[in-house]
Design a protein around this motif. Structure first.
Motif, short mmCIF file in Angstrom:
data_model
loop_
_atom_site.label_atom_id
_atom_site.label_comp_id
_atom_site.label_asym_id
_atom_site.label_seq_id
_atom_site.Cartn_x
_atom_site.Cartn_y
_atom_site.Cartn_z
N VAL A 80 23.75 -46.87 -52.23
CA VAL A 80 23.00 -48.11 -52.46
C VAL A 80 22.22 -47.99 -53.77
CG1 VAL A 80 21.20 -49.63 -51.57
CG2 VAL A 80 22.79 -48.51 -49.99
N VAL A 81 22.25 -49.06 -54.58
CA VAL A 81 21.48 -49.11 -55.82
C VAL A 81 20.36 -50.11 -55.65
CG1 VAL A 81 21.52 -49.60 -58.29
CG2 VAL A 81 23.50 -48.50 -57.21
N ARG A 82 19.13 -49.65 -55.88
CA ARG A 82 17.95 -50.53 -55.80
C ARG A 82 17.21 -50.47 -57.13
NH1 ARG A 82 15.70 -48.70 -49.79
NH2 ARG A 82 17.43 -49.63 -48.59
N ALA A 83 17.41 -51.50 -57.91
CA ALA A 83 16.74 -51.58 -59.21
C ALA A 83 15.63 -52.61 -59.14
CB ALA A 83 17.75 -51.96 -60.30
N ALA A 84 14.48 -52.26 -59.67
CA ALA A 84 13.34 -53.18 -59.66
C ALA A 84 13.71 -54.46 -60.39
CB ALA A 84 12.13 -52.51 -60.32
N LYS A 85 13.17 -55.55 -59.94
CA LYS A 85 13.47 -56.84 -60.53
C LYS A 85 12.94 -56.90 -61.97
CE LYS A 85 12.99 -61.80 -59.72
NZ LYS A 85 12.39 -62.84 -58.85
N GLY A 86 13.77 -57.41 -62.85
CA GLY A 86 13.35 -57.59 -64.24
C GLY A 86 13.31 -56.32 -65.06
N LEU A 87 14.17 -55.35 -64.74
CA LEU A 87 14.23 -54.13 -65.56
C LEU A 87 14.62 -54.50 -66.99
CD1 LEU A 87 15.99 -51.38 -63.41
CD2 LEU A 87 13.64 -51.41 -64.22
N ALA A 88 13.78 -54.10 -67.95
CA ALA A 88 14.03 -54.45 -69.34
C ALA A 88 14.90 -53.39 -70.01
CB ALA A 88 12.71 -54.58 -70.09
N PRO A 89 15.78 -53.79 -70.93
CA PRO A 89 16.57 -52.81 -71.69
C PRO A 89 15.64 -51.91 -72.51
CG PRO A 89 17.48 -55.02 -71.95
CD PRO A 89 16.14 -55.17 -71.27
N MET A 90 16.07 -50.69 -72.73
CA MET A 90 15.27 -49.71 -73.46
C MET A 90 16.11 -49.04 -74.54
SD MET A 90 13.16 -47.92 -70.31
CE MET A 90 12.15 -46.93 -71.44
N ASN A 91 15.41 -48.43 -75.50
CA ASN A 91 16.08 -47.72 -76.59
C ASN A 91 15.98 -46.21 -76.33
OD1 ASN A 91 17.40 -48.11 -79.30
ND2 ASN A 91 15.78 -46.71 -79.89
N LEU A 92 16.94 -45.69 -75.57
CA LEU A 92 17.01 -44.27 -75.25
C LEU A 92 18.47 -43.84 -75.29
CD1 LEU A 92 14.53 -44.14 -72.22
CD2 LEU A 92 14.17 -43.05 -74.44
N ASP A 93 18.70 -42.55 -75.11
CA ASP A 93 20.07 -42.04 -75.07
C ASP A 93 20.64 -42.33 -73.68
OD1 ASP A 93 22.44 -40.62 -75.13
OD2 ASP A 93 21.63 -39.06 -76.43
N GLY A 94 21.23 -43.51 -73.53
CA GLY A 94 21.75 -43.92 -72.23
C GLY A 94 22.80 -42.98 -71.66
N PRO A 95 23.79 -42.52 -72.47
CA PRO A 95 24.79 -41.60 -71.91
C PRO A 95 24.18 -40.32 -71.36
CG PRO A 95 25.58 -42.55 -73.96
CD PRO A 95 24.16 -42.98 -73.82
N ARG A 96 23.15 -39.79 -72.00
CA ARG A 96 22.51 -38.58 -71.49
C ARG A 96 21.76 -38.85 -70.19
NH1 ARG A 96 24.68 -33.91 -73.14
NH2 ARG A 96 24.97 -33.87 -75.40
N LEU A 97 21.09 -39.98 -70.10
CA LEU A 97 20.42 -40.33 -68.84
C LEU A 97 21.46 -40.56 -67.75
CD1 LEU A 97 17.52 -42.70 -69.95
CD2 LEU A 97 17.36 -40.35 -69.11
N SER A 98 22.61 -41.13 -68.11
CA SER A 98 23.69 -41.30 -67.13
C SER A 98 24.16 -39.94 -66.63
CB SER A 98 24.87 -42.05 -67.76
OG SER A 98 24.49 -43.35 -68.13
N GLN A 99 24.22 -38.96 -67.54
CA GLN A 99 24.64 -37.62 -67.15
C GLN A 99 23.66 -37.02 -66.14
OE1 GLN A 99 25.12 -35.01 -70.51
NE2 GLN A 99 25.80 -33.26 -69.28
N VAL A 100 22.36 -37.24 -66.36
CA VAL A 100 21.35 -36.74 -65.42
C VAL A 100 21.49 -37.43 -64.07
CG1 VAL A 100 18.87 -36.57 -64.95
CG2 VAL A 100 19.74 -36.12 -67.27
N LEU A 101 21.59 -38.76 -64.11
CA LEU A 101 21.68 -39.51 -62.85
C LEU A 101 22.96 -39.16 -62.11
CD1 LEU A 101 19.95 -41.62 -61.41
CD2 LEU A 101 21.37 -43.40 -62.46
N LEU A 102 24.05 -38.94 -62.85
CA LEU A 102 25.31 -38.58 -62.22
C LEU A 102 25.24 -37.19 -61.60
CD1 LEU A 102 28.07 -39.79 -61.71
CD2 LEU A 102 28.87 -38.75 -63.84
N ASN A 103 24.52 -36.26 -62.25
CA ASN A 103 24.30 -34.94 -61.65
C ASN A 103 23.55 -35.05 -60.32
OD1 ASN A 103 25.58 -33.07 -63.33
ND2 ASN A 103 23.89 -33.06 -64.79
N PHE A 104 22.50 -35.89 -60.32
CA PHE A 104 21.76 -36.11 -59.07
C PHE A 104 22.68 -36.67 -57.99
CE2 PHE A 104 17.35 -36.89 -61.23
CZ PHE A 104 17.31 -35.57 -61.60
N LEU A 105 23.48 -37.68 -58.36
CA LEU A 105 24.37 -38.31 -57.38
C LEU A 105 25.44 -37.36 -56.88
CD1 LEU A 105 24.72 -41.84 -58.99
CD2 LEU A 105 23.92 -41.39 -56.67
N SER A 106 26.01 -36.56 -57.80
CA SER A 106 27.05 -35.61 -57.39
C SER A 106 26.50 -34.61 -56.40
CB SER A 106 27.61 -34.90 -58.62
OG SER A 106 28.25 -35.82 -59.48
#
Length: 611
Positions: A339-365
């Motif tokens: 299940v994905v629960r994202a807070a309403k109105g999450l604003a886009p940010m200027n960060l290294d998205g692929p690296r954060l995806s790698q962290v989140l994917l490690n958590f999920l795996s």
């Protein structure tokens, strides 16, 4: 004595004489007439004469007394002055003696200092002539002070060092800051040493050059040893990188065939249930091996300081959904719900998205791996602070949990909760270590909250600026179909991989012609026309980079260039950059993902561009 002085003395003495005469007459009268009653004995004339004589005599005696007193006073004053002069002379003599003693002591100390000084001190005239050399020159160079004073300035150094030092001296100003230089020097016995000299011009108007030199041979040797050790370390690091790149290539190349053909077989309709299950096991094991290879590669780059962030606008909610989709198939196979629960109105940010995806994917795996039943929740929250925001990501599972004593250690490399976990679930123990390095590189925080036997919450927090997402690019490549009529050249030295790519693409009506090395690939491009080239990089005879350069040079005369996509196990960022620099248009990493392969073919086929 002048007459005026004589008259002055007479006038001053007259009252005294009169008093004396009167007193004498009075005394004679009283004694002879009144007391003795002998008037005949009273002789005023005689008394007068005697008194008259006594008066001048008294005056003379008085004058002599005054002179004697004056002479005594003058003599006393003279004696006092003489004594004072003597005392002053004694004092000055003592001061002179003390000064001589101090001077002698100072000379002794200076000589002692000069004789025992480890550094060499020298004085030079403005014309470059030696004025002084401390005795320490003998210990440093082997020359005596007299021998050294007679040497020409160029006797002990090379011409290049002499010119360099002269340039340093030429920039000095009288009374200004000193300058220093180090250079190789040759001793009397011919051996080489290193000296460090400090140069300064005296500010007293003499223009004298003061030079202090010290032997830095040991320090220089240490510097050279350190430089050599650094060079060896860099060589070792380069060798490690080369080894890592080669091993990654060698591991990914067979994995390409294993994963590719396993995927082809899995999609086949002619398999029995047992065969399909076994093919599934092969895919799972191969993906696990690929994950290990990727983790080792990532962590090795992090250890070497090779993590470079590439900030850009990204949508946190889309990132979470994408990561959840990647683990959805494995979670479903275990009966887990994601299940994905994202807070309403999450604003886009200027960060290294692929690296954060790698962290989140490690958590999920990890959550999928260590959870047997229940739900895995991905939660995203955001706190906006002006033009900045703090993004918090969480992955909550209902798995085995972590004991308190193991919570910190799990973020260390090659670490899991305990050996039993490693034996039961497998894995390298690098995923969380990599995640921590990434978050720390972003100056964020990472951690875990867990209750053993009930589940864990892995979380991270990072700060970054808000951003606007770019407009989505229009999709100008239609999906492939059997009527596409794409003609493709595959340049690949591995026969198994050639068969795999052909097997993946031919069902979509793609005509695949092959070349087994770069030379054959260049010749094929010279003889025929192709919509797309898939080019391996590491090949015998001629590698893919050289082949690409030759193809681009050949196409320069035509003015039209065929798209070339690198298809290689070289997946490091610098290796990808090398491929693009050689003239390739895109990059596909091995093992080849069938979906990404088809997307690349659809995107690039028929898109010839200016050479």
């Amino acid at each position: 004595m002048t007459p005026a002085m004589v008259r002055d003395r007479i006038f001053r003495a007259a009252p005294t004489v009169a008093v004396i005469v009167g007193a004498a007459l009075a005394m004679d009268f009283l004694y002879n007439v009144v007391v003795m009653r002998r008037p005949d004995a009273f002789t005023p004339l005689t008394i007068f004469i005697i008194a008259s004589i006594a008066g001048p005599l008294s005056f003379w005696l008085t004058d002599q007394k005054i002179r004697l007193e004056r002479m005594h006073a003058d003599l006393s004053a003279s004696l006092d002055a003489t004594q004072k002069a003597k005392d002053e002379a004694d004092r000055r003599r003592q001061e002179a003696e003390d000064a001589l003693v101090k001077l002698s002591e100072a000379e002794r100390l200076y000589r002692l200092l000069g004789d025992n000084l480890t550094d060499h001190v020298a004085l030079w005239t403005p014309k470059g002539e030696r004025l002084y050399s401390s005795p320490s020159i003998t210990r440093i160079t082997g020359y005596s002070a007299d021998e050294f004073m007679a040497l020409p300035p160029t006797a002990m150094v090379s011409d290049a060092d002499f010119k360099r030092v002269q340039g340093v001296i030429g920039r000095l100003t009288p009374g200004g800051p000193p300058a220093s230089a180090d250079y190789e020097c040759f001793r009397k016995d011919g051996s080489a040493i290193w000296l460090e000299s400090s140069y300064s011009r005296l500010g007293d108007g003499s223009g004298i050059l003061l030079v202090t030199s010290r032997d830095i041979t040991e320090r220089k040797q240490l510097e050279m040893d350190i430089a050599k050790a650094l060079e060896m370390a860099e060589a070792a690091s380069a060798a490690k990188s080369d080894f890592l790149a080669n091993m990654t290539h060698e591991l990914r190349t067979p994995l390409t065939a294993i994963l590719g053909f396993a995927e082809v077989l899995r999609r086949s309709r002619g398999l029995t249930r047992t065969a399909a299950r076994q093919i599934g096991h092969i895919l799972d094991a191969s993906n696990t091996l690929l994950s290990v290879v990727n983790d080792v590669l990532d962590f090795s780059r992090l250890e070497a300081g090779g993590l470079e962030l590439d900030p850009g606008p990204f949508d946190p909610a889309a990132m979470a959904s994408s990561c959840a989709a990647l683990v959805q198939e494995r979670a479903t196979a275990k009966g887990l719900k994601v299940v994905v629960r994202a807070a309403k109105g999450l604003a886009p940010m200027n960060l290294d998205g692929p690296r954060l995806s790698q962290v989140l994917l490690n958590f999920l795996s990890n959550a999928v791996k260590f959870t047997a039943h229940g739900t895995i929740t991905v939660a995203l929250g955001q706190v906006v602070e002006g033009d900045q925001a703090v993004l918090r990501g969480e992955v909550v599972d209902t798995g085995i949990g972590i004991a308190p004593e193991h919570r910190e250690a799990i973020f260390d490399r090659f670490s899991q909760a305990d050996a039993a976990v490693s034996r039961r679930f497998g894995g390298t123990g690098l995923g969380l270590a990599i995640s921590r390095r990434i978050i720390e590189r972003m100056e964020g925080r990472i951690g875990v909250d867990s209750i053993e036997g009930q589940g864990s919450t892995f979380w991270f927090e990072v700060r970054g600026p808000l951003a606007d997402l770019p407009a989505p690019e229009a999709e100008d490549a239609p999906p492939l179909n059997a009527d596409a009529g794409v003609r493709l050249l595959l340049v690949e030295d591995n026969a198994v991989n050639r068969e795999l790519i052909r097997t993946m693409l031919e069902p979509f009506g793609i005509g695949v012609e092959t070349a087994h090395d770069g030379v054959a690939g260049v010749e094929a491009m010279r003889q025929g026309q192709y919509d797309l080239v898939l080019m391996d990089v590491q090949m015998p005879v001629m590698d893919g980079l050289t082949a690409t350069r030759e193809i681009r040079a050949m196409e320069g005369a035509r003015g039209v260039a065929t798209p070339i996509v690198a298809m290689t196990a070289n997946v490091l960022p610098e290796q990808i950059a090398t491929c693009l620099a050689a003239g390739m248009d895109d990059h596909l990493g091995k093992p080849i993902n069938p979906t990404k392969l088809l997307e690349a073919v659809a995107r690039w086929s028929g898109r010839a561009h200016a050479a």
